[in-house]
Structures are given as structure tokens and as C-alpha cells.
Scaffold this motif. Structure first.
Motif, mmCIF file in Angstrom:
data_model
loop_
_atom_site.group_PDB
_atom_site.id
_atom_site.type_symbol
_atom_site.label_atom_id
_atom_site.label_comp_id
_atom_site.label_asym_id
_atom_site.label_seq_id
_atom_site.Cartn_x
_atom_site.Cartn_y
_atom_site.Cartn_z
ATOM 1 N N GLY A 146 0.874 -1.728 -0.045
ATOM 2 C CA GLY A 146 0.038 -0.178 0.290
ATOM 3 C C GLY A 146 0.886 1.314 -0.404
ATOM 4 N N PRO A 147 1.752 1.118 1.307
ATOM 5 C CA PRO A 147 2.563 2.275 0.964
ATOM 6 C C PRO A 147 3.159 2.613 -0.565
ATOM 7 N N GLN A 166 1.998 1.888 -3.282
ATOM 8 C CA GLN A 166 2.223 2.430 -4.091
ATOM 9 C C GLN A 166 1.772 3.755 -4.048
ATOM 10 N N HIS A 167 1.740 4.589 -3.159
ATOM 11 C CA HIS A 167 1.330 5.685 -2.488
ATOM 12 C C HIS A 167 2.050 6.382 -3.322
ATOM 13 N N GLU A 220 1.914 6.480 -7.754
ATOM 14 C CA GLU A 220 1.034 7.232 -7.875
ATOM 15 C C GLU A 220 1.506 8.747 -8.333
ATOM 16 N N LYS A 221 2.946 9.146 -7.491
ATOM 17 C CA LYS A 221 3.309 10.236 -7.509
ATOM 18 C C LYS A 221 4.268 10.418 -8.712
ATOM 19 N N ALA A 281 -5.816 0.499 -1.537
ATOM 20 C CA ALA A 281 -6.395 1.011 -2.176
ATOM 21 C C ALA A 281 -7.189 0.547 -3.931
#
Ligand code: GDP
Length: 493
Positions: A212-213, A215-216, A219-220, A241
Motif C-alpha cells: 500500500g505505502p 503504491q502511494h 502514484e506520484k 487502495a
């Protein structure tokens, strides 16, 4: 194959229950709208969910707005130029996923379907490396745009991207140290592109892609190049997500590839001609059809006889083919009763696919060339060896995957993504020939696949919180199962 005109069912089904977008030019890609009639033996019981349909239409709009040759695309390219990397990313900016192939066509298709699903979830525009022959095999899947990466794309995609690439996500983490990497990378300007290595040899750092982190953070980053030969779709369910949305899009988890494959992979007219001509000439007349896919994965080949015995053992045990008696080769089933009434067994067309020539002859030998048992065997090609990247060879492979998918029942070979594509497109849980066969026929000769989904051969088995081993299958219970043909693999069910 012309659909029967005027039938509202056919008209409705032409778009596969709204899975496909309307408005394409039918002549430029006949397979898109004729697919339903190829599957006339057996219409799919799986309907795309409203969430999936909505997700696909939204993705198509994104692709049209951001695809190659648009202003948005040209703007985004600037970020890959040496002077452009420091430009701040604006929220309206488009993001991209450049997929690059590895291994044979089946591997490519299962990995490309997974990459598309990731692109849809992560709101990235999927582009495929056009240096290979895929453009000649598949029609454009998205309306009013292209998925082929323009040749003048500044990064040399195929040659240089592998696990050792300094911009690989795993390497970025390795260099900085996993624990230390995330906060500083998030705090400073993110790089303008990253390489995601999701092939069979990916390591723990690469596997953090599914956390999860991470992918966070990812995504930037506006440009992502991804290489994989795996059906990594099940691991997308690990990302918190994505999980809820995936659940809504695919209430029937066993049909994920079935829908994605039918949405994405439309053979070009040349390949469609191979498929429909062969189907009409050899397969359409049989009242039933069985597909048998034989794939030998080892250089040291087992005796063909042994594999033929395995096929007969499997197909006779499970009543896929009528048993024939000893030397006289009289069909048992010809004298048997069908539904309580005596009479000849229905004719069965068997589509055999293999790189090798010897199987057809032997099976025909068992049943007799005159097809007394009502069984006829058909093998479209005998290529001898794999020649991935040669368009004519790949066209035959694609045609055969599609032809197999039109059968009522399938017998496939262990570990073969070629078979996975056929079963997934067709919506068939196959009988899998166990392998490898070296000295004797395995007992049982074949097992029934737990679903029609492709097997993910190398699930990450990674605990994002501790970095330790964790069984992905357990994390994704209850909608995953063992594959039946690959130790350690998992599939959606
Ligand atoms: P896998 O290696 O079995 O997972 O399947 P892939 O499709 O990834 O790679 C095998 C490749 O070998 C295919 O793509 C074809 O190029 C070739 N091949 C293997 N089996 C057959 C077959 O039955 N028919 C044809 N035409 N080609 C085959």
C-alpha cells in the motif's frame, strides 16, 4: 463468421454485454464484433458487472485524452527530457504505464492483461512497446486512440530495462534502504520515471510494488515502465487502495481474465481470417468439440507414446472421448446408449495444438483414420519450435489459442500460459495434464483446474509490514486456490 442479421440477442451480444465500446469501424477489426458468433457453441454465462463497464468507459476516456500525439502526451514527454525532470507534477497531468513483453505470446497476453488492469486502477495510460509484432496481431483496443508507444519515445524500452536498471523501483529501495527510502522519496521531488520489474525473477524489493505505502509513492511518478511475464492480477488485490474497487468490478473472481481478455485481445483481420477459415473448414460441423493442447516444456522430450497414453487415460477416464477397444479399434461408445436411446454417438471434432507433429498421427492411429468412432482430429500447425517475435508464427499461436477457446471442453498442459489464455477466453475450467512426463504416465493423468483463471506462477509471498515471507494465497483467501499444475502458484477462483 456473419452474425445472423436481425437477431436482437446477437446485436446485444455483439458488444458482449457492453464489455466492448460501441462506435468502432467494424470492417477494420472484424473480430471485435464477430467474437460472439465464434462462441456460438456455448455463450458465456459470465456477464461484465456495471462497475467493470463503467471503469472501462472511464479508462477509454482517459486514454483518448492522454494517449499518444495529444497535447497532454507531448507535455508529459517533456518530463523525460534531461531539463524537464524537475518540473512539478500537476494533478491534472496524465500518467503512463509502458508495458514491455517477455517470453512467449501466452506469457505476454496474461501479463499485458494484468498491466491493463493495473493501469485502469492506477489511472495510468497503458502503452505497449511497439518494437515487437503485437501491433500486427491485435487491433487497437481503445477507441479513437492508439496503445502503441510511438517509435520516437525517448527511452529505449526493450533493450535496457531489466532488474539491474538503476531506476528500477527495487533498486531505488535497495540503494536507500527500504525503511529509509519512502519518507525522503516522498518528501523530495519524485523521479520522473520508474521501472517496475515484475517478472518471475523479481526480488523482495521489487515485490514492494504490491504494498500500500509503495503504491502511494508510485502514484506520484508520471512515467512507469513495467516488465513482466506473469499473470500478476491476483497480487493487485493485495493493495488496499485497489481491493474494494476490484471486488466491485469483479464480483465473480474466476472471470477476471475472461473479461479482460475478451475486452483487450481482438485479433487483426489477417489473424481473424486464419481463425474463422479453420473453424468453418474443420470444426464447425462436429456436434461437439474438444480442445487438446500439448506443450512439452523440457528439452529432453518424453516418449510421444507416453504422452499419448496420458491423453487417452485422461480423456477416457473423464469421458471426454469414447474409449476404443484394443487392436480392432472399435469404438465402445458407438454402441452405447445416449440419453437412454440407442444410436450412434455424436460426432466430435478434436482440435489438437502442439509444436510437434507426432501426436496427431498417433491419436488418429488409435481411432482409425476413417473416424469410425465419430471422432476426428485436427491440428492447424506443427511449427517445430517456438519462434516468438516472428509475426507469422505468433499469428498461428494466437489463432490456435482462440480456436481452442471455442471448444466445449479443454485438456491443457501443466504450466502453460498458452493454455491459460485459451481457457480464460473460452470460460472453461480445463482438465490439466500433469507434468512433466519422463518415464511413466502420472496417476491421475490429469486434474480439473479449480477455475478458468490463469495461474500466477510466482506470487510475491511477501509481508509488507515485516519484509518477511507470507503466503499470498492465505492473504487472499477465500478467493484464491492452488493451481493444480504449479507448486507454489495461485489462481483466483
Ligand atoms: P508457455 O511457454 O506454454 O507458457 O506459452 P507461451 O505462449 O508463453 O510460449 C510458447 C510459445 O511456443 C507460443 O507462444 C508459440 O509461439 C509456441 N507454441 C507452443 N505451443 C504451440 C502450439 O500448440 N501451437 C503453436 N502454433 N505454437 C505453439
Amino acid at each position: 463468421i456473419p452474425p445472423s442479421p436481425g437477431s436482437s440477442d446477437v446485436a446485444q451480444d455483439k458488444l458482449l454485454g457492453s464489455l466492448l465500446a460501441a462506435g468502432f469501424d467494424e470492417e477494420s477489426c472484424r473480430s471485435r464484433y464477430q467474437l460472439a458468433s465464434l462462441y456460438r457453441r456455448r455463450t458465456s454465462p459470465y456477464k461484465p458487472s456495471p462497475n467493470l463497464i463503467e471503469g472501462l468507459r472511464r479508462y477509454e476516456a482517459l486514454h483518448e485524452r492522454c494517449g499518444p500525439y495529444t497535447g497532454a502526451y507531448n507535455m508529459s514527454l517533456l518530463r523525460l527530457k534531461p531539463a524537464g525532470g524537475g518540473r512539478p507534477i500537476r494533478s491534472a497531468m496524465c500518467k503512463y504505464l509502458v508495458w514491455t513483453p517477455e517470453n512467449g505470446l501466452g506469457n505476454r497476453m496474461v501479463s499485458l492483461a494484468s498491466a491493463f488492469l493495473y493501469a485502469l486502477l492506477a489511472e495510468r495510460v497503458l502503452l505497449i512497446d511497439s518494437s515487437k509484432d503485437l501491433g500486427g496481431l491485435f487491433c487497437e483496443p481503445f477507441p479513437r486512440s492508439t496503445w502503441l508507444l510511438p517509435r520516437e519515445f525517448p527511452l529505449k524500452v526493450s533493450a535496457t530495462f531489466n532488474q539491474k536498471h538503476p531506476q528500477s523501483y527495487g533498486n531505488l529501495l535497495r540503494t536507500a534502504g527500504v525503511a529509509a527510502a519512502l519518507p525522503p522519496l516522498l518528501g523530495t521531488l519524485p523521479p520522473s520515471f520508474v521501472y517496475a520489474h515484475l517478472s518471475h525473477d523479481y526480488d523482495s524489493n521489487d515485490k514492494r510494488f504490491f504494498c500500500g505505502p509503495d503504491q502511494h509513492l508510485l502514484e506520484k511518478i508520471p512515467w512507469m515502465v513495467l516488465r513482466s511475464d506473469q499473470y500478476f492480477t491476483p497480487a493487485l488485490f493485495l493493495v488496499p487502495a485497489f481491493r474494494g474497487r476490484l471486488g466491485r468490478m469483479f464480483p465473480e473472481k474466476e472471470a477476471v481474465f475472461h473479461h479482460l481478455g475478451r475486452y483487450l485481445f481482438h485479433p487483426t483481420n489477417a489473424v481473424w481470417g486464419l481463425i474463422t477459415d479453420y473453424y468453418e473448414a474443420h470444426l464447425a460441423r462436429g456436434s461437439e468439440m474438444l480442445g487438446i493442447q500439448i506443450r512439452l516444456h523440457f528439452r529432453k522430450e518424453p516418449a510421444l507414446e507416453l504422452v499419448v497414453r496420458q491423453i487417452l487415460n485422461c480423456t477416457w477416464t473423464h469421458k471426454l472421448l469414447p474409449e476404443v477397444l484394443g487392436r480392432r479399434r472399435r469404438p465402445l461408445a458407438a454402441a452405447a446408449t445416449v440419453n437412454g436411446s440407442s444410436g450412434p454417438s455424436p460426432s466430435k471434432a478434436v482440435l489438437l495444438t502442439s509444436l510437434h507433429a507426432g501426436f496427431l498421427e498417433r491419436l488418429e492411429g488409435v481411432y482409425g483414420r476413417e473416424q469410425a468412432a465419430g471422432v476426428s482430429f485436427h491440428q492447424p500447425s506443427q511449427e517445430g519450435r517456438q519462434r516468438t517475435g516472428k509475426e507469422e508464427h505468433d499469428a498461428k499461436a494466437l489463432a490456435e489459442m482462440y480456436l481452442l477457446s471455442t471448444a466445449e471442453e479443454l485438456v491443457t498442459s501443466a504450466w502453460s500460459t498458452f493454455g491459460y489464455v485459451a481457457q480464460g477466453l473460452g470460460g472453461i475450467s480445463p482438465w490439466i495434464l500433469r507434468g512433466p512426463v519422463h518415464t511413466r504416465v502420472p496417476e491421475p493423468a490429469c486434474v480439473r483446474g479449480a477455475s478458468m483463471e490463469p495461474c500466477f506462477h510466482y506470487p510475491p509471498n511477501y509481508d509488507c509490514a515485516t519484509g518477511d515471507y507470507m503466503d499470498t494465497r492465505k492473504m487472499l483467501a477465500p478467493f484464491t486456490s492452488k493451481c493444480g499444475d504449479r507448486k507454489g502458484g495461485l489462481k483466483l477462483v
